[in-house]
Design an enzyme around this catalytic site. Structure first.
Site, PDB file in Angstrom:
ATOM      1  N   LYS A 145     -17.873   8.200  28.284  1.00  0.00           N
ATOM      2  CA  LYS A 145     -17.663   9.279  29.253  1.00  0.00           C
ATOM      3  C   LYS A 145     -17.421   8.703  30.641  1.00  0.00           C
ATOM      4  CE  LYS A 145     -17.406  13.321  31.137  1.00  0.00           C
ATOM      5  NZ  LYS A 145     -18.295  14.468  31.209  1.00  0.00           N
ATOM      6  N   THR A 164     -23.766  14.563  30.966  1.00  0.00           N
ATOM      7  CA  THR A 164     -23.123  13.340  31.432  1.00  0.00           C
ATOM      8  C   THR A 164     -24.149  12.614  32.288  1.00  0.00           C
ATOM      9  OG1 THR A 164     -20.890  14.199  31.345  1.00  0.00           O
ATOM     10  CG2 THR A 164     -21.278  12.383  32.857  1.00  0.00           C
ATOM     11  N   LYS A 201     -21.757  12.739  41.238  1.00  0.00           N
ATOM     12  CA  LYS A 201     -22.786  12.214  40.333  1.00  0.00           C
ATOM     13  C   LYS A 201     -22.173  11.254  39.319  1.00  0.00           C
ATOM     14  CE  LYS A 201     -23.637  14.261  36.508  1.00  0.00           C
ATOM     15  NZ  LYS A 201     -24.023  15.018  35.309  1.00  0.00           N
TER      16      LYS A 201
END
Lengths: 304, 304
Positions: free
Chosen positions: A176, A101, A244
């Site tokens: 995502k 990701t 993140k």
């Protein structure tokens, strides 16, 4: 390229996710070449026949299709574009698939740089967690050259259940990101709602019964609320990884001139979670952050 | 009190929810006495045999169990405690059930005032919307004297599927508030995520395929996102009703010294929705508010 059982597969990044995903490929009979920063995390694979390599470049030199599943966008950059990175040694007509990701912009940059050399770069982040990786039920969101993505079909099917082509390079990462923005909203709602329930002296089990199957329902409510009610703040999904992901989302939004006030607020509380030393807890520790903000003792009954 | 078919039922508030709920009681063979501020909305019931009354007090005078399902906490107050309100005329041993989504504190006050006169006051807000009301699949969250709540069981079953006793008076309203806080979080996440998806040029149908069944899943995503994708901002659930519910949640939180920053932020955008004239739209119009904040034209493709 047509994928056959003689196609050599490279896998870089054998943490909890990558290891389980690579294992499906290995078990299906492919030759697998692996690298990981921490060698010990690759032993499960090498003990079953995967070949250890000393660097991402070495993996690339040995493989036709190279998967990366590392930590942060900075790791992706180093693993692919760095001094001993994949692009140093990948053959022309090689295929590079980043399943981390990571940043959509970085994915587009990589596709551009790789493309100039005749190499296809695909971005294919997943959702579904370690269970999804183990059981090969991941949702895989894929961006890049459609023909290449289709050619990789036998490999996707070994790892995931919901496999959706999202568009040109970067689109997998954008999708995502959408996933993570959804989760951020669900989590702040969940944790504030549970804190309200505690504070108002309700029996959480009964509240859960009333609200979990209706319009307030969510995966988070069904799966994470019961953990919270048991006082379980273990991961699940690490706070520091979620931070993140939120950072990526907000950076991309900034770049697109897109203001997302809800997500920005959620980020603040997850930064606070990290500051409080909860980085290795599960994302549900947001409840604890909000409780501490309110000087509320989760061990005690409510005080309405 | 034991509920039998000779128990006389009063119903005050025959809007879209109340009308459908009362209809189940009427159809089951009970005598029903109804009042509504706007007479025309009660005609569906009176044409099927319900008896029209001229005021809440008159309903109370005719009935053993009186249900109220009105709009705002101020309406609850007037209907129950006002000059021609239920408490003016209710018999001792009468039962008062407020099913409006209203203030927990008001529910406790009403229970206290009623209790002094030997009258049981129950708070029993619902979730499930007009469809749930029509199909008798509502989730009913109930606060008040447990014996009375149990005695009312035959009536709950006519209206709902998930019937949960939440605790003493006010607890039903607290539980419903939890429900609405959950929805607020889900909605901001949903609308910010979809806006991000639009802006990044993704195909929303494909994104939906990737994210709807995993960890980002929610009732809102499954049921409201498709409406948004069709450009449908009709209610569903009215913005102005949701603003009321959020106000109740934040007022109660303030009273309990509970800071809920996420919910407070969501309120701001729904206030903006009202200011923009979207009060009669569905709650999904939050997407439009966020799009306008970003000067983003939802009719056009993204601009990543």
């Amino acid at each position: 390229m047509k994928i056959t059982k003689s196609t050599r597969i490279g896998w870089i990044g054998t943490g909890i996710m990558g290891r389980n995903m690579a294992m499906h490929i290995l078990r299906d009979g492919y030759s697998l070449f692996v690298y990981n920063r921490t060698h010990s995390k690759a032993v499960e694979l090498t003990s079953k026949g995967a070949v250890w390599c000393e660097s991402p470049a070495e993996v690339a030199a040995m493989s036709d299709v190279i998967f990366t599943m590392v930590g942060y966008p900075s790791d992706v950059k180093e693993t692919i574009l760095g001094e001993n990175g994949v692009l140093v040694a990948i053959r022309s007509n090689g295929i590079l698939v980043d399943m981390t990701t990571s940043s959509p912009t970085l994915a587009k940059d990589i596709a551009l740089i790789a493309g100039r050399r005749g190499i296809s770069a695909i971005d294919a982040p997943v959702s579904g967690g370690d269970i999804g990786a183990q059981e090969a039920t991941l949702s895989i969101m894929i961006g890049g050259d459609k023909k290449v993505v289709d050619a990789l079909s036998p490999l996707w099917k070994l790892m995931g259940k919901t496999i959706v082509y999202q568009g040109e390079a970067g689109s997998g990462q954008y999708a995502k990101t959408v996933n993570q923005i959804l989760i951020a909203g669900n989590m702040i709602g969940l944790c504030e709602a549970l804190l309200f329930a505690y504070q108002s002296g309700l029996d959480l089990e009964r509240v859960f019964q009333s609200v979990s199957t209706g319009a307030a329902g969510s995966w988070s409510l069904t799966n994470i609320a019961p953990r919270i009610m048991r006082g379980d703040f273990e991961p699940g999904f690490f706070v520091e990884h979620f931070v993140k992901d939120i950072e990526i989302a907000l950076e991309e939004s900034r770049r697109m001139n897109l203001s997302l006030p809800g997500l920005a607020l959620v980020e603040q509380f997850y930064i606070a979670a990290k500051a409080k030393g909860y980085g290795k807890n599960g994302t549900q520790v947001l409840l604890r952050v909000l409780a501490e903000l309110n000087n509320f003792d989760l061990g005690k009954k409510g005080k309405r």
